[in-house]
Design a protein around this motif. Structure first.
Motif, PDB file in Angstrom:
ATOM      1  N   TRP A 265      -0.122  -6.339 -48.227  1.00 20.71           N
ATOM      2  CA  TRP A 265       0.213  -7.742 -48.739  1.00 20.71           C
ATOM      3  C   TRP A 265      -0.501  -9.043 -47.791  1.00 20.71           C
ATOM      4  CZ3 TRP A 265       0.964 -10.633 -52.502  1.00 20.71           C
ATOM      5  CH2 TRP A 265       1.593 -11.589 -52.628  1.00 20.71           C
ATOM      6  N   LYS A 266      -0.453  -8.781 -46.496  1.00 25.23           N
ATOM      7  CA  LYS A 266      -0.913  -9.768 -45.469  1.00 25.23           C
ATOM      8  C   LYS A 266      -2.585  -9.973 -45.691  1.00 25.23           C
ATOM      9  CE  LYS A 266      -1.193  -7.807 -40.861  1.00 25.23           C
ATOM     10  NZ  LYS A 266      -2.603  -8.728 -40.409  1.00 25.23           N
TER      11      LYS A 266
ATOM     12  N   ASP B  19      -6.803 -12.300 -59.454  1.00 25.17           N
ATOM     13  CA  ASP B  19      -7.692 -11.172 -58.850  1.00 25.17           C
ATOM     14  C   ASP B  19      -6.681  -9.914 -58.905  1.00 25.17           C
ATOM     15  OD1 ASP B  19      -8.748  -9.334 -57.201  1.00 25.17           O
ATOM     16  OD2 ASP B  19      -9.720 -10.820 -56.012  1.00 25.17           O
ATOM     17  N   GLU B  20      -6.953  -9.060 -59.757  1.00 28.52           N
ATOM     18  CA  GLU B  20      -6.017  -7.898 -59.622  1.00 28.52           C
ATOM     19  C   GLU B  20      -5.829  -7.411 -58.194  1.00 28.52           C
ATOM     20  OE1 GLU B  20      -6.374  -3.430 -62.099  1.00 28.52           O
ATOM     21  OE2 GLU B  20      -8.370  -4.417 -61.693  1.00 28.52           O
ATOM     22  N   VAL B  21      -6.495  -7.339 -57.163  1.00 29.08           N
ATOM     23  CA  VAL B  21      -6.329  -6.884 -56.090  1.00 29.08           C
ATOM     24  C   VAL B  21      -4.931  -7.626 -55.430  1.00 29.08           C
ATOM     25  CG1 VAL B  21      -7.079  -6.700 -53.567  1.00 29.08           C
ATOM     26  CG2 VAL B  21      -8.530  -6.191 -55.216  1.00 29.08           C
ATOM     27  N   GLN B  22      -4.843  -8.830 -55.813  1.00 27.46           N
ATOM     28  CA  GLN B  22      -3.549  -9.596 -55.406  1.00 27.46           C
ATOM     29  C   GLN B  22      -2.296  -9.025 -55.963  1.00 27.46           C
ATOM     30  OE1 GLN B  22      -1.249 -12.106 -56.444  1.00 27.46           O
ATOM     31  NE2 GLN B  22      -1.258 -13.854 -55.159  1.00 27.46           N
ATOM     32  N   GLY B  23      -2.337  -8.631 -57.208  1.00 26.19           N
ATOM     33  CA  GLY B  23      -1.420  -8.033 -57.794  1.00 26.19           C
ATOM     34  C   GLY B  23      -1.222  -6.629 -57.305  1.00 26.19           C
ATOM     35  N   MET B  24      -2.010  -5.973 -56.896  1.00 26.37           N
ATOM     36  CA  MET B  24      -1.990  -4.484 -56.470  1.00 26.37           C
ATOM     37  C   MET B  24      -1.351  -4.530 -55.210  1.00 26.37           C
ATOM     38  SD  MET B  24      -5.771  -3.058 -57.713  1.00 26.37           S
ATOM     39  CE  MET B  24      -5.547  -1.409 -57.177  1.00 26.37           C
TER      40      MET B  24
ATOM     41  N   MET C 173       0.623  -6.843 -53.990  1.00 26.75           N
ATOM     42  CA  MET C 173       2.138  -7.127 -54.108  1.00 26.75           C
ATOM     43  C   MET C 173       2.997  -5.904 -54.617  1.00 26.75           C
ATOM     44  SD  MET C 173       3.784  -9.999 -56.599  1.00 26.75           S
ATOM     45  CE  MET C 173       2.702 -11.305 -56.153  1.00 26.75           C
ATOM     46  N   SER C 174       2.346  -5.160 -55.463  1.00 29.32           N
ATOM     47  CA  SER C 174       3.156  -3.885 -55.891  1.00 29.32           C
ATOM     48  C   SER C 174       3.516  -2.761 -54.681  1.00 29.32           C
ATOM     49  CB  SER C 174       2.216  -2.980 -56.878  1.00 29.32           C
ATOM     50  OG  SER C 174       2.758  -1.993 -57.264  1.00 29.32           O
ATOM     51  N   MET C 175       2.312  -2.854 -53.982  1.00 28.52           N
ATOM     52  CA  MET C 175       2.175  -2.035 -52.723  1.00 28.52           C
ATOM     53  C   MET C 175       3.414  -2.442 -51.731  1.00 28.52           C
ATOM     54  SD  MET C 175       0.498   0.908 -51.604  1.00 28.52           S
ATOM     55  CE  MET C 175      -1.235   0.313 -52.414  1.00 28.52           C
ATOM     56  N   LEU C 176       3.482  -3.639 -51.545  1.00 19.73           N
ATOM     57  CA  LEU C 176       4.630  -4.203 -50.886  1.00 19.73           C
ATOM     58  C   LEU C 176       5.982  -3.813 -51.368  1.00 19.73           C
ATOM     59  CD1 LEU C 176       5.665  -5.919 -48.186  1.00 19.73           C
ATOM     60  CD2 LEU C 176       5.568  -8.221 -49.830  1.00 19.73           C
ATOM     61  N   GLY C 177       6.238  -4.203 -52.773  1.00 22.08           N
ATOM     62  CA  GLY C 177       7.478  -3.714 -53.508  1.00 22.08           C
ATOM     63  C   GLY C 177       7.838  -2.385 -53.171  1.00 22.08           C
ATOM     64  N   ASN C 178       6.775  -1.341 -53.254  1.00 23.15           N
ATOM     65  CA  ASN C 178       7.149  -0.058 -53.056  1.00 23.15           C
ATOM     66  C   ASN C 178       7.353   0.308 -51.483  1.00 23.15           C
ATOM     67  OD1 ASN C 178       6.291   0.147 -55.572  1.00 23.15           O
ATOM     68  ND2 ASN C 178       3.970   0.781 -55.249  1.00 23.15           N
TER      69      ASN C 178
END
Length: 380
Positions: free
Chosen positions: A169-170, A179-184, A186-191
Motif C-alpha cells: 500500500w505504501k 490505476d488498477e495497481v492502486q486498487g490491487m 488496497m486489496s493487498m492491505l485489507g487482506n
C-alpha cells in the motif's frame, strides 16, 4: 483513502466528510479539532514532516509498515534463529537492521528472509512487468510476489502478510484511483490486516475499496471480489446476518457470471456455507457443500487449500449440528484426519489452516467419544 477518522476525536468521516489540513491533508471532523490538534496534539511539529513524507496517507502507511515489520520479525524470531535471508544472505538487514521472517510453507532453512528484501523483490518484478507492457497473466504472476513465496509458491500468512500488505500500500497509494495497481494494493492491505486478525482496520479498507469501485463504475467481477472480502470481515466481527445476505448475493452472482466450476464460484460457495454455519443453518450448509465439494476436488484437486477448507467446513457442519448422528460424527473425524494429513504435507504443520484442522479434529473426536459413551446416543 484509508484514513477515514478525525485525527483528534476519531469520528468516522467516511471518504468525503470533514476537512483536511491544507498542508499535509491530515483529516479532521471540523475546525475545532484541527485547532486543538495544532495547539495541543503536536501537529504544529509534525505537519512539515508529514508533508515531506508525501501527505497524511503516505506518512501513516510508512509508520504502520515499520510497526508491522517489527511485529513480524519478533513473532518469527524463534523460527528464524541462527539463519540468514535467502535473498541478501545476511542475518541482519544491512540498512534497516530488521530481523528475519518466514510466513509461508517453507521448512528447515528455506524461505527465511527480511520483509524489506521481499518487498524490493516484488517492486522490481512489478516494475519490469509495467515497463515491458507484459500481458495480464505475466503481470499477475509477478504481482503474486507481494503475497506468496517465490520458493514454495504458498501465500504468506499472519503478521508477515500484514507487513507485506502495508509495504504494498505504501508503495502504490500515490497512484490515481483509476490505476488498477492502486486498487490491487488496497486489496493487498485489507487482506494483510484481515489475516493478522486486525478486523476493524480491514473493514475500513474493504469499505473504502468497495465505495471506490462503485464510484468508478468498475466491472461486476471487481465488485464481487470486494464484496467477498467485506463479507468475510463481517463474519470475523460476528456480523453473521450481514455476512449471509452478502454471501448469498455473491454466490448467485458468481454462478451467473462464471459458472459452477470457476474457482471464484467455489470460493463464494465456501464463504456462503461458512455464513450458514455461523447462523446454525447446518442442513442448508451441508446441502450446498455436498454439491460443491466434488466440483472443487475435480477442478482444483485434493491438495488445493480451497478444497481443504471446504471439506473442513463440511466436517464442522456435521459435528456441530444438534441432530448429529454417530455416523455423522465418524464421517467428520475421518474427513478431518484426511485433510489434516494433506495440509501438513502441503502447507506444513505451522500453517494456520493446518492448525485450525487440528483444532477441529480435536473437537470432532471429543464429540464422537461423548456420543459413543452416551446411553442415549443415536446410532443411526
Amino acid at each position: 483513502m484509508i484514513l477515514t477518522q478525525c485525527a483528534v476525536c476519531a469520528t468516522d468521516l467516511g471518504l468525503t466528510l470533514g476537512k483536511k489540513c491544507g498542508r499535509c491533508s491530515t483529516r479532521y471532523c471540523g475546525p475545532e479539532c484541527q485547532k486543538k490538534h495544532w495547539e495541543e496534539g503536536g501537529h504544529d511539529k509534525l505537519c512539515k514532516l508529514i508533508k515531506k513524507s508525501g501527505g497524511a496517507e503516505q506518512y501513516n502507511a510508512n509508520n504502520k509498515y515499520a510497526e508491522a515489520v517489527t511485529i513480524a520479525a519478533e513473532a518469527c524470531a524463534e523460527d528464524t534463529k541462527g539463519q540468514t535471508c535467502y535473498i541478501c544472505t545476511q542475518a541482519l538487514h544491512w540498512k534497516t537492521k530488521e530481523g528475519l521472517v518466514r510466513g509461508c510453507s517453507c521448512r528447515g532453512t528455506a524461505g527465511v528472509a527480511h520483509v524489506s528484501c521481499l518487498v524490493e523483490q516484488a517492486k522490481i518484478l512489478v516494475a519490469e512487468a509495467e515497463e515491458n507492457n507484459l500481458g495480464h497473466d505475466a503481470f499477475n504472476a509477478r504481482w503474486r510476489r507481494w503475497c506468496s513465496c517465490s520458493l514454495c509458491e504458498q501465500e504468506y500468512h499472519g503478521v508477515v502478510k500484514c507487513a507485506l500488505g502495508w509495504a504494498c500500500w505504501k508503495t502504490y497509494l500515490g497512484r490515481p484511483e483509476t490505476d488498477e495497481v492502486q486498487g490491487m494494493a488496497m486489496s493487498m492491505l485489507g487482506n494483510g490486516l484481515f489475516f493478522a486478525h486486525n478486523y476493524e482496520d480491514a473493514l475500513s479498507v474493504y469499505e473504502a475499496m468497495l465505495h471506490m469501485l462503485r464510484r468508478l463504475g468498475a466491472a461486476e467481477e471487481h465488485i464481487l471480489i470486494a464484496q467477498s472480502s467485506l463479507a468475510s470481515t463481517y463474519r470475523a466481527l460476528g456480523r453473521n446476518e450481514d455476512a449471509l445476505q452478502m454471501d448469498r448475493d455473491i454466490y448467485s452472482g458468481r454462478l451467473r457470471l462464471n459458472g459452477e466450476e470457476n474457482g471464484h464460484t467455489l470460493l463464494a460457495a465456501n464463504n456462503y456455507s461458512t455464513s450458514l454455519i455461523g447462523l446454525k443453518r447446518f442442513e442448508e450448509a451441508k446441502s450446498l457443500l455436498r454439491r460443491t465439494m466434488p466440483v472443487a476436488r475435480r477442478v482444483l484437486g485434493d491438495n488445493n487449500d480451497m478444497t481443504l477448507k471446504m471439506r473442513v467446513i463440511y466436517a464442522e457442519a456435521l459435528y456441530e449440528d444438534e441432530g448429529v448422528t454417530l455416523g455423522d460424527l465418524r464421517e467428520a473425524v475421518t474427513t478431518l484426519e484426511d485433510v489434516g494429513r494433506i495440509a501438513r504435507r502441503v502447507l506444513g504443520g505451522a500453517h494456520p489452516l493446518a492448525v485450525g484442522i487440528e483444532d477441529a479434529l480435536g473437537n470432532a473426536r471429543a464429540a464422537l467419544s461423548a456420543s459413543e459413551t452416551s446411553p442415549t446416543s443415536n446410532n443411526a
